[in-house]
Design a protein around this motif. Structure first.
Motif, PDB file in Angstrom:
ATOM      1  N   PHE A 163       2.967 -11.257  10.761  1.00  0.00           N
ATOM      2  CA  PHE A 163       3.589 -10.081  10.162  1.00  0.00           C
ATOM      3  C   PHE A 163       4.741 -10.496   9.245  1.00  0.00           C
ATOM      4  O   PHE A 163       5.419 -11.483   9.490  1.00  0.00           O
ATOM      5  CB  PHE A 163       4.092  -9.131  11.245  1.00  0.00           C
ATOM      6  CG  PHE A 163       3.004  -8.541  12.093  1.00  0.00           C
ATOM      7  CD1 PHE A 163       2.125  -7.614  11.563  1.00  0.00           C
ATOM      8  CD2 PHE A 163       2.843  -8.931  13.406  1.00  0.00           C
ATOM      9  CE1 PHE A 163       1.112  -7.077  12.331  1.00  0.00           C
ATOM     10  CE2 PHE A 163       1.835  -8.401  14.189  1.00  0.00           C
ATOM     11  CZ  PHE A 163       0.965  -7.474  13.649  1.00  0.00           C
ATOM     12  N   GLN A 164       4.947  -9.697   8.205  1.00  0.00           N
ATOM     13  CA  GLN A 164       5.966  -9.979   7.193  1.00  0.00           C
ATOM     14  C   GLN A 164       7.081  -8.937   7.260  1.00  0.00           C
ATOM     15  O   GLN A 164       6.844  -7.771   7.571  1.00  0.00           O
ATOM     16  CB  GLN A 164       5.341  -9.976   5.799  1.00  0.00           C
ATOM     17  CG  GLN A 164       4.208 -10.973   5.611  1.00  0.00           C
ATOM     18  CD  GLN A 164       4.708 -12.398   5.574  1.00  0.00           C
ATOM     19  OE1 GLN A 164       5.781 -12.675   5.059  1.00  0.00           O
ATOM     20  NE2 GLN A 164       3.925 -13.313   6.129  1.00  0.00           N
ATOM     21  N   SER A 165       8.295  -9.341   6.926  1.00  0.00           N
ATOM     22  CA  SER A 165       9.431  -8.421   6.914  1.00  0.00           C
ATOM     23  C   SER A 165       9.644  -7.772   5.547  1.00  0.00           C
ATOM     24  O   SER A 165      10.405  -6.808   5.425  1.00  0.00           O
ATOM     25  CB  SER A 165      10.713  -9.160   7.309  1.00  0.00           C
ATOM     26  OG  SER A 165      11.011 -10.185   6.364  1.00  0.00           O
ATOM     27  N   ILE A 166       8.963  -8.286   4.520  1.00  0.00           N
ATOM     28  CA  ILE A 166       9.182  -7.804   3.147  1.00  0.00           C
ATOM     29  C   ILE A 166       9.021  -6.292   3.010  1.00  0.00           C
ATOM     30  O   ILE A 166       9.878  -5.625   2.406  1.00  0.00           O
ATOM     31  CB  ILE A 166       8.266  -8.544   2.151  1.00  0.00           C
ATOM     32  CG1 ILE A 166       8.634 -10.026   2.101  1.00  0.00           C
ATOM     33  CG2 ILE A 166       8.367  -7.931   0.758  1.00  0.00           C
ATOM     34  CD1 ILE A 166       7.694 -10.863   1.240  1.00  0.00           C
ATOM     35  N   PRO A 167       7.938  -5.674   3.549  1.00  0.00           N
ATOM     36  CA  PRO A 167       7.798  -4.221   3.372  1.00  0.00           C
ATOM     37  C   PRO A 167       8.971  -3.429   3.927  1.00  0.00           C
ATOM     38  O   PRO A 167       9.362  -2.403   3.353  1.00  0.00           O
ATOM     39  CB  PRO A 167       6.502  -3.899   4.139  1.00  0.00           C
ATOM     40  CG  PRO A 167       5.740  -5.180   4.147  1.00  0.00           C
ATOM     41  CD  PRO A 167       6.782  -6.249   4.250  1.00  0.00           C
ATOM     42  N   TYR A 168       9.569  -3.893   5.019  1.00  0.00           N
ATOM     43  CA  TYR A 168      10.652  -3.154   5.666  1.00  0.00           C
ATOM     44  C   TYR A 168      11.982  -3.347   4.928  1.00  0.00           C
ATOM     45  O   TYR A 168      12.777  -2.412   4.825  1.00  0.00           O
ATOM     46  CB  TYR A 168      10.758  -3.591   7.129  1.00  0.00           C
ATOM     47  CG  TYR A 168       9.412  -3.565   7.812  1.00  0.00           C
ATOM     48  CD1 TYR A 168       8.774  -2.356   8.083  1.00  0.00           C
ATOM     49  CD2 TYR A 168       8.748  -4.751   8.117  1.00  0.00           C
ATOM     50  CE1 TYR A 168       7.515  -2.333   8.667  1.00  0.00           C
ATOM     51  CE2 TYR A 168       7.486  -4.737   8.707  1.00  0.00           C
ATOM     52  CZ  TYR A 168       6.873  -3.527   8.970  1.00  0.00           C
ATOM     53  OH  TYR A 168       5.624  -3.503   9.525  1.00  0.00           O
TER      54      TYR A 168
ATOM     55  N   LEU B 194       7.697   2.175  -6.370  1.00  0.00           N
ATOM     56  CA  LEU B 194       6.418   1.480  -6.565  1.00  0.00           C
ATOM     57  C   LEU B 194       6.386   0.203  -5.730  1.00  0.00           C
ATOM     58  O   LEU B 194       5.338  -0.162  -5.172  1.00  0.00           O
ATOM     59  CB  LEU B 194       6.209   1.154  -8.047  1.00  0.00           C
ATOM     60  CG  LEU B 194       6.027   2.356  -8.970  1.00  0.00           C
ATOM     61  CD1 LEU B 194       5.882   1.891 -10.416  1.00  0.00           C
ATOM     62  CD2 LEU B 194       4.794   3.149  -8.562  1.00  0.00           C
ATOM     63  N   SER B 195       7.520  -0.453  -5.622  1.00  0.00           N
ATOM     64  CA  SER B 195       7.593  -1.684  -4.831  1.00  0.00           C
ATOM     65  C   SER B 195       7.298  -1.403  -3.358  1.00  0.00           C
ATOM     66  O   SER B 195       6.690  -2.223  -2.670  1.00  0.00           O
ATOM     67  CB  SER B 195       8.978  -2.322  -4.954  1.00  0.00           C
ATOM     68  OG  SER B 195       9.252  -2.663  -6.289  1.00  0.00           O
ATOM     69  N   VAL B 196       7.729  -0.232  -2.870  1.00  0.00           N
ATOM     70  CA  VAL B 196       7.458   0.127  -1.480  1.00  0.00           C
ATOM     71  C   VAL B 196       5.957   0.253  -1.253  1.00  0.00           C
ATOM     72  O   VAL B 196       5.430  -0.184  -0.225  1.00  0.00           O
ATOM     73  CB  VAL B 196       8.167   1.447  -1.113  1.00  0.00           C
ATOM     74  CG1 VAL B 196       7.717   1.939   0.258  1.00  0.00           C
ATOM     75  CG2 VAL B 196       9.668   1.254  -1.141  1.00  0.00           C
ATOM     76  N   PHE B 197       5.261   0.853  -2.223  1.00  0.00           N
ATOM     77  CA  PHE B 197       3.810   0.982  -2.092  1.00  0.00           C
ATOM     78  C   PHE B 197       3.108  -0.361  -2.227  1.00  0.00           C
ATOM     79  O   PHE B 197       2.110  -0.628  -1.576  1.00  0.00           O
ATOM     80  CB  PHE B 197       3.265   1.943  -3.157  1.00  0.00           C
ATOM     81  CG  PHE B 197       3.576   3.392  -2.883  1.00  0.00           C
ATOM     82  CD1 PHE B 197       2.963   4.065  -1.847  1.00  0.00           C
ATOM     83  CD2 PHE B 197       4.475   4.086  -3.674  1.00  0.00           C
ATOM     84  CE1 PHE B 197       3.237   5.398  -1.588  1.00  0.00           C
ATOM     85  CE2 PHE B 197       4.764   5.419  -3.438  1.00  0.00           C
ATOM     86  CZ  PHE B 197       4.137   6.072  -2.387  1.00  0.00           C
ATOM     87  N   VAL B 198       3.642  -1.212  -3.098  1.00  0.00           N
ATOM     88  CA  VAL B 198       2.988  -2.486  -3.381  1.00  0.00           C
ATOM     89  C   VAL B 198       3.349  -3.559  -2.362  1.00  0.00           C
ATOM     90  O   VAL B 198       2.546  -4.451  -2.079  1.00  0.00           O
ATOM     91  CB  VAL B 198       3.360  -2.970  -4.806  1.00  0.00           C
ATOM     92  CG1 VAL B 198       2.811  -4.371  -5.063  1.00  0.00           C
ATOM     93  CG2 VAL B 198       2.810  -2.000  -5.850  1.00  0.00           C
ATOM     94  N   ALA B 199       4.545  -3.476  -1.775  1.00  0.00           N
ATOM     95  CA  ALA B 199       5.021  -4.523  -0.867  1.00  0.00           C
ATOM     96  C   ALA B 199       4.044  -4.858   0.254  1.00  0.00           C
ATOM     97  O   ALA B 199       3.847  -6.037   0.571  1.00  0.00           O
ATOM     98  CB  ALA B 199       6.381  -4.131  -0.279  1.00  0.00           C
ATOM     99  N   PRO B 200       3.395  -3.859   0.903  1.00  0.00           N
ATOM    100  CA  PRO B 200       2.454  -4.214   1.965  1.00  0.00           C
ATOM    101  C   PRO B 200       1.265  -5.041   1.490  1.00  0.00           C
ATOM    102  O   PRO B 200       0.574  -5.652   2.298  1.00  0.00           O
ATOM    103  CB  PRO B 200       1.985  -2.844   2.490  1.00  0.00           C
ATOM    104  CG  PRO B 200       3.103  -1.925   2.164  1.00  0.00           C
ATOM    105  CD  PRO B 200       3.624  -2.411   0.836  1.00  0.00           C
TER     106      PRO B 200
END
Length: 218
Positions: A43-48, A142-148
């Motif tokens: 799991f990645q922390s980037i989306p959060y 847009l970054s929130v949608f793309v981050a995952p």
């Protein structure tokens, strides 16, 4: 006609709050798995981290505008829940992932947000400030949608969508629809536009999950 439009805008904004609330809660099964395994694994922390930054920006934008109290309510909750997720991640993450997460937090949520506050305060005056902050919010929404999508490689490698929760994709889609109509009705295209592209991004993720042919874990 204007009153009718205002009522519909409030209705979509309220629905947007409710669905966005579910979006923020969607990763709970993921963190329950982390708790059971005592490890963040792939799991990645980037989306959060990105979601926290975006929520902070939207609160700032809402304070520069009027009649967007619904943005303040949901994004305040977003800041709280994303902070909890990040703290939970840091507790169970290996040392390397923990260090990377802290660096990203400092760079984005402290330095980045601080610079935006200072630059827009001292270099931009009047109504132009809200416009500029709105465009910044648009980009990072847009970054929130793309981050995952950063975990697509993990999905391909493991042949499992465990790292791309279906609930998150589902509620992001509904949320994007609600906030698009809210932005359209209040004539705030900084809110409406990213949700169009966000819906496309989430739809791509959903198609990708179907293409893997693996069982989705909620």
């Amino acid at each position: 006609m204007a009153v009718f439009s205002a009522h519909w805008a409030f209705a979509f904004g309220l629905l947007g709050n409710m669905v966005s609330f579910m979006v923020y809660l969607a990763p709970l099964p993921t963190f329950y798995q982390v708790y059971k395994k005592k490890s963040t694994e792939g799991f990645q922390s980037i989306p959060y981290v990105v979601a926290l930054f975006s929520a902070m920006l939207w609160i700032f934008y809402a304070f520069l505008k009027s009649s967007v109290i619904l943005l303040i309510t949901i994004n305040s909750f977003g800041c709280l829940i994303e902070t909890i997720y990040i703290c939970f991640f840091l507790f169970y993450a290996p040392k390397k992932a923990r260090i990377q997460t802290v660096k990203l937090l400092v760079l984005l949520n402290v330095v980045g947000f601080g610079l935006i506050l200072l630059l827009t305060h001292f270099l931009v005056k009047g109504s132009s400030r809200a416009g500029i902050v709105g465009w910044i919010c648009l980009v990072f929404s847009l970054s929130v949608f793309v981050a995952p999508l950063c975990i697509v490689r993990q999905v391909i490698r493991t042949k499992s969508v465990e790292y791309m929760p279906f609930l998150l994709s589902f509620f992001l889609t509904i949320s994007a629809v609600m906030w698009f109509f809210y932005g359209l009705l209040v004539k705030d295209y900084n809110i409406a536009i990213p949700n169009v592209l966000g819906f496309i991004s989430v739809f791509f993720r959903w198609c990708f999950m179907q293409h893997t042919g693996t069982q989705t874990k909620l």
